[in-house]
Design a protein around this motif. Structure first.
Motif, PDB file in Angstrom:
ATOM      1  N   ASN A 162     147.404  40.517  -7.699  1.00 25.00           N
ATOM      2  CA  ASN A 162     148.508  40.205  -8.447  1.00 25.00           C
ATOM      3  C   ASN A 162     148.339  38.723  -8.951  1.00 25.00           C
ATOM      4  OD1 ASN A 162     150.074  42.834  -9.069  1.00 25.00           O
ATOM      5  ND2 ASN A 162     150.476  42.258  -7.081  1.00 25.00           N
ATOM      6  N   ILE A 163     146.663  38.318  -8.483  1.00 27.40           N
ATOM      7  CA  ILE A 163     146.743  36.979  -8.504  1.00 27.40           C
ATOM      8  C   ILE A 163     145.733  36.301  -9.266  1.00 27.40           C
ATOM      9  CG2 ILE A 163     147.695  36.156  -6.378  1.00 27.40           C
ATOM     10  CD1 ILE A 163     145.342  35.598  -5.401  1.00 27.40           C
ATOM     11  N   LYS A 164     144.243  37.177  -9.829  1.00 28.89           N
ATOM     12  CA  LYS A 164     143.527  37.515 -10.453  1.00 28.89           C
ATOM     13  C   LYS A 164     143.097  35.938 -11.041  1.00 28.89           C
ATOM     14  CE  LYS A 164     143.474  40.871 -13.083  1.00 28.89           C
ATOM     15  NZ  LYS A 164     144.813  41.857 -13.182  1.00 28.89           N
ATOM     16  N   GLU A 165     144.439  35.788 -12.095  1.00 29.09           N
ATOM     17  CA  GLU A 165     144.652  34.846 -13.018  1.00 29.09           C
ATOM     18  C   GLU A 165     144.421  33.183 -12.881  1.00 29.09           C
ATOM     19  OE1 GLU A 165     147.517  35.249 -16.120  1.00 29.09           O
ATOM     20  OE2 GLU A 165     145.903  37.329 -16.710  1.00 29.09           O
ATOM     21  N   TYR A 171     140.719  38.938  -2.473  1.00 26.63           N
ATOM     22  CA  TYR A 171     140.136  37.005  -2.449  1.00 26.63           C
ATOM     23  C   TYR A 171     140.441  36.498  -1.120  1.00 26.63           C
ATOM     24  CZ  TYR A 171     138.931  32.762  -3.371  1.00 26.63           C
ATOM     25  OH  TYR A 171     138.022  30.982  -4.001  1.00 26.63           O
ATOM     26  N   SER A 172     139.756  36.380  -0.321  1.00 24.57           N
ATOM     27  CA  SER A 172     139.658  34.654   0.164  1.00 24.57           C
ATOM     28  C   SER A 172     138.850  33.361   0.528  1.00 24.57           C
ATOM     29  CB  SER A 172     139.352  35.633   1.130  1.00 24.57           C
ATOM     30  OG  SER A 172     139.129  34.296   2.888  1.00 24.57           O
ATOM     31  N   ILE A 200     146.295  47.640  -0.304  1.00 24.25           N
ATOM     32  CA  ILE A 200     146.498  46.462  -0.152  1.00 24.25           C
ATOM     33  C   ILE A 200     147.044  45.658  -1.194  1.00 24.25           C
ATOM     34  CG2 ILE A 200     145.702  44.085   0.861  1.00 24.25           C
ATOM     35  CD1 ILE A 200     143.602  45.450   2.816  1.00 24.25           C
ATOM     36  N   GLN A 201     148.423  44.563  -0.468  1.00 29.20           N
ATOM     37  CA  GLN A 201     149.073  43.603  -1.977  1.00 29.20           C
ATOM     38  C   GLN A 201     148.358  42.405  -2.237  1.00 29.20           C
ATOM     39  OE1 GLN A 201     152.840  44.547  -2.624  1.00 29.20           O
ATOM     40  NE2 GLN A 201     152.195  47.041  -2.999  1.00 29.20           N
ATOM     41  N   GLN A 202     148.088  41.785  -2.526  1.00 33.27           N
ATOM     42  CA  GLN A 202     147.674  40.281  -2.450  1.00 33.27           C
ATOM     43  C   GLN A 202     148.949  39.513  -3.915  1.00 33.27           C
ATOM     44  OE1 GLN A 202     143.898  39.052  -2.966  1.00 33.27           O
ATOM     45  NE2 GLN A 202     144.458  36.796  -1.758  1.00 33.27           N
ATOM     46  N   ASP A 203     149.756  38.957  -2.895  1.00 39.82           N
ATOM     47  CA  ASP A 203     150.354  38.333  -4.378  1.00 39.82           C
ATOM     48  C   ASP A 203     150.263  36.489  -4.407  1.00 39.82           C
ATOM     49  OD1 ASP A 203     152.158  40.516  -5.620  1.00 39.82           O
ATOM     50  OD2 ASP A 203     153.060  41.070  -3.464  1.00 39.82           O
TER      51      ASP A 203
END
Length: 461
Positions: free
Chosen positions: A454-457, A364-365, A391-394
């Motif tokens: 890891n931030i979809k919520e 997500y951007s 790719i990890q997004q925290d």
């Protein structure tokens, strides 16, 4: 006790332990009503769309009545709905997500654990989930799957290379660069998906060429890494060995398909299902995806739970009598084909344009929005020397990119191309941190995840 015996046994004994284990497992799958289901679906292969829809209505009614009579959870739900067994009323039923299913399993089960056949989801995007199948469910699901694969010549007993989440190797295997175990009875060689590292991959290729399997089945990400290694190191894979590749459990991107079909010189035929028991989507000889209406009901819904051409998939499965899946939000998304799209393969089930995979498999951007798995996977176009990346997004405004590289081929210039490709997709404002690692580990299930969001919520779009 059994695990300890296996671990201490020599290689040839371990092969026979695997063979005997499969013999017992296949007895459950291919006994009972399996032959009846296989022959029945073979006869129904050319049903018209209207006939398929009528069959779907009948099977839906049978599943709902079964759940009403044997599941306390569904009995309570259906008591508040008029004619829940009528497929026309399906929208009156609540949509059930994975957490709801997990929290109510004891009331949803229609069989005792001692009587059912247990299946566990991998839990790669959350906690694992335990569902129970009835013996008939298992036999019908394998009949559906075999009916699909049989179209391309596959039958149990034909030499097969299998890549799945079975961790069967010991220390001696690693010392001898041996990354497989063989079921000699059924001619299946299981290749480890837990040792996909540059220093081992040539042994996989050498053994595949020596073993000469007719079919390859399993995690496409593992086969993809093997194929990429072979291409990068000019190891030619002989033609006319592999008759077909049947991927499982992971989303197929255009890049994965091109690499696998190009290197192994064969065709890939995709299929969609799930460990929980989702109905099937099968790819035909024309490389078009068909929803199998004999296996369940498919609803594609937008964020307002309204029908949509592209959206999240909500399923009702006819092969889940042990743990009924009724309007189950499986966490995947698909895109339906255009109304004027047709197929002359003889399968009259409705067409799917694309299986987009897990809803959580996106970056997500704030500038761009959601960037899906397929777009991210294409970042390697024009790039050499990057064996794999993750790719990890925290946090919203930052990405961590793990890169596993081949030192003999890699150069900073190739990394610049990769980062430009990534930047073109995620926008200019998000921070990108690169970290080189010796190895990107697979999940406990043996699957490799390209994206870990890891931030979809936190994302409300």
């Amino acid at each position: 006790m059994q695990d300890k015996i296996y671990e201490k046994s020599p290689h040839f004994v371990q092969n026979w332990i695997v063979s005997i284990y499969n013999l017992l497992a296949y007895k459950k799958r291919y006994s009972g009503k399996y032959k009846y289901f296989l022959e029945d679906y073979l006869q129904k292969r050319s049903l018209s769309l209207d006939e398929l829809k009528e069959l779907q209505i009948q099977k839906y009614k049978e599943l709902i009545n079964h759940a009403k009579n044997h599941s306390e959870y569904y009995r309570n739900i259906f008591s508040k709905i008029e004619s829940p067994e009528d497929l026309a009323n399906i929208k009156q039923l609540p949509i059930i997500d994975k957490e709801t299913l997990r929290n109510n399993l004891s009331g949803i089960y229609t069989v005792k654990k001692s009587e059912g056949i247990l299946s566990k989801t991998g839990g790669t995007t959350g906690k694992s989930l335990e569902v129970l199948y009835s013996p008939d469910d298992v036999q019908e699901r394998f009949a559906l799957l075999d009916n699909f694969r049989n179209e391309f010549g596959y039958k149990l007993g034909k030499k097969t290379a299998w890549f799945s989440g079975k961790n069967l190797l010991g220390k001696t295997d690693l010392k001898k660069n041996r990354f497989w175990k063989t079921d000699h009875i059924h001619k299946v060689r299981y290749y480890s998906t837990f040792h996909i590292h540059g220093k081992y991959l040539k042994y996989y290729i050498e053994n595949l060429i020596t073993y000469q399997p007719e079919y390859m089945v399993g995690f496409p990400s593992t086969m993809y890494e093997i194929a990429k290694y072979g291409m990068a190191h000019d190891i030619d894979f002989p033609a006319n060995i592999i008759k077909a590749i049947f991927p499982t459990a992971e989303t197929i991107t255009d890049d994965i398909r091109d690499v696998l079909e190009g290197y192994f010189k064969t065709n890939l035929y995709n299929q969609y299902a799930s460990s929980e028991g989702a109905p099937f989507i099968f790819e035909c000889k024309n490389k078009k995806l068909h929803m199998d209406l004999k296996s369940g009901v498919f609803e594609v819904l937008n964020e307002n739970n309204e029908p949509s051409k592209k959206g999240r998939l909500v399923v009702t499965s006819f092969t889940t009598h042990g743990t009924p899946l009724i309007r189950y939000d499986i966490g995947d998304q698909i895109e339906l084909a255009d109304d004027n799209d047709t197929c002359d393969c003889g399968n009259n089930n409705p067409l799917v344009k694309e299986v987009l995979g897990r809803i959580s498999d996106y970056i997500y951007s704030e500038e761009i929005g959601k960037i899906n798995l397929g777009n991210i996977s294409n970042c390697l176009k024009g790039v050499k020397g990057i064996v794999k990346f993750q790719i990890q997004q925290d946090v919203i405004d930052s990405l961590l990119v793990l890169i596993e590289k081949d030192d003999q081929i890699y150069s900073p210039e190739y990394e610049k191309v990769f980062l430009k490709n990534l930047r073109d997709r995620v926008g200019s404002s998000i921070t990108i941190e690169v970290k080189h690692v010796a190895e990107i580990p697979v999940e406990k299930s043996g699957k490799y995840r390209l994206i870990k969001n890891n931030i979809k919520e936190e994302i409300n779009v």
